[in-house]
Design a protein around this motif. Sequence first.
Motif, short mmCIF file in Angstrom:
data_model
loop_
_atom_site.label_atom_id
_atom_site.label_comp_id
_atom_site.label_asym_id
_atom_site.label_seq_id
_atom_site.Cartn_x
_atom_site.Cartn_y
_atom_site.Cartn_z
N THR A 113 0.84 -1.19 0.00
CA THR A 113 0.00 0.00 0.00
C THR A 113 0.88 1.24 0.00
O THR A 113 2.09 1.17 0.25
CB THR A 113 -0.92 0.03 1.23
OG1 THR A 113 -0.12 0.16 2.41
CG2 THR A 113 -1.78 -1.23 1.31
N TYR B 237 -5.67 1.21 -1.31
CA TYR B 237 -6.66 0.23 -0.88
C TYR B 237 -7.77 0.12 -1.93
O TYR B 237 -8.13 1.11 -2.59
CB TYR B 237 -7.29 0.66 0.44
CG TYR B 237 -6.41 0.52 1.66
CD1 TYR B 237 -5.90 -0.72 2.04
CD2 TYR B 237 -6.12 1.61 2.47
CE1 TYR B 237 -5.11 -0.86 3.17
CE2 TYR B 237 -5.35 1.49 3.61
CZ TYR B 237 -4.83 0.25 3.95
OH TYR B 237 -4.06 0.13 5.08
N ASP C 123 -8.07 -2.73 4.05
CA ASP C 123 -7.53 -2.23 5.32
C ASP C 123 -7.59 -3.32 6.40
O ASP C 123 -8.66 -3.84 6.71
CB ASP C 123 -8.33 -1.01 5.77
CG ASP C 123 -7.65 -0.21 6.88
OD1 ASP C 123 -6.73 -0.75 7.51
OD2 ASP C 123 -8.04 0.95 7.11
N ALA D 220 -2.53 -4.29 5.45
CA ALA D 220 -3.54 -4.74 4.48
C ALA D 220 -3.87 -6.22 4.63
O ALA D 220 -3.01 -7.04 4.97
CB ALA D 220 -3.05 -4.47 3.06
#
Length: 467
Positions: free
Chosen positions: A87, A145, A161, A169
């Motif tokens: 991420t 995300y 998330d 993640a």
Amino acid sequence: MALLNFYGAIQQVTGSCYLIESRDGARVLMECGMRQGRRDADEDNRAPFPFDPGSLNAVVISHAHLDHSGLLPRLAAAGYRGPIYATVATSELLELMLLDSAHIQEHDAEWENKWRARVGKPQITPIYTTADAELALKLRHPLEYEELHEVAPGVRLTYHDAGHILGSAIVELEVDDHHLTRRLVFSGDLGNTCSPLMHNPSILTRADAVMLESTYGDRDHRCSEDTLDELAGILQQAYRDGGNVLIPSFAVGRTQDLIYYLGRFYQEGRLKQQAVFLDSPMAIRANAIYSRYQDQFDLPEHNGRPAKKVKRIEQWLPILRCTASPEESMAINRINSGAIIIAGSGMCTGGRIVHHFKHNIWRKECHLIFPGFQARGTLGRNIVDGASNIKVLHQRFAVKAQIHTLGGFSAHAGQSQLIDWVKNFDHRPELYLVHGELEKMQILQQELKRQLNWDACIPEPGEQVVL
């Protein structure tokens, strides 16, 4: 057919590493973590990878903690040149974590070799170098995300998330298998729903196979307010005893939670100490990254009012002093009472906390607080288990300080939270328990069977299964 290989964090907590191979030849490595704590961890981290790094199409990382990402520099040094997906926030934290880890590897090897030279032992080399870390960091490919991205032919990735630390993640991979698509979901490290900063973990419902972490598969955490009251009581007792408070803490995640809680105590007039030292260069730099991503926070209300937004995390706690340099760190040793010292590493496997042990752990008026999990084989676990003396920096010290463990501060989901998360999946996908000590996995396995009538598998190291 698509295959899933279990190479790391199997019947143990650290060293996450899993390889997905599609029928069409795509090879995606999920996690490349460092093993920590066990006596043979250093040997394991130096061992050749059980696959050819140059044959990989992609690497997928769930979050920045070293037990999930810490061997990326070794992977790059061994010939990997493909993308490393993470991420956006994790990509930024990886720079901090991997460069710091490389510096520690180099420094520890240099320090160890000075001692080895005096006693006639052979020299050692670092597990990897700063140059190796910089090579790995050039391969980062940040994703948002909920963004679907093809990471290898016929393999698509979506991050959700996980609520564990900033940027953490849940990994969802869709793997094409001729005319079928197999969906693999890896929980990553699921966050504790009582976290003061992070969102609750995202809920997923579709999968053909689920890999579930089980760090706390054997128990639930205490109520967070009870834990806060206990922490406040310990700090007040330490103030009355006239000693310092040592808190070994992970630089990313746990430290920011602690600063938030101590800030609450300060505002409420419950913090008697007049100085809190953050003695971790990495945590100080992590605070700056956290401050830039406050849009990903879920700050709770307190006394009916929303928590205030600040430009910098340090502003939550006005008496916080950040000691970045070695000279500032060593100056703390002149303080005999009234200080709270937060330092790494979180499991006491190195870092500045062991230097503070040298000056405090033998003093009965001092207090040592463990706010999180201590893996088997680590110095922190030995102390929690009641060691009467410890060896740090080639010296032995009596453990006279008062020892406290606060499980309610864990950034990991507890047993009930793990079960509540996984029960949302439809049609009972294949379920594999990873990232936990065997006895904790077995307890979670029993609870899944008892509560949900769901048979979970505990893989063996090196096991390969068909997706």
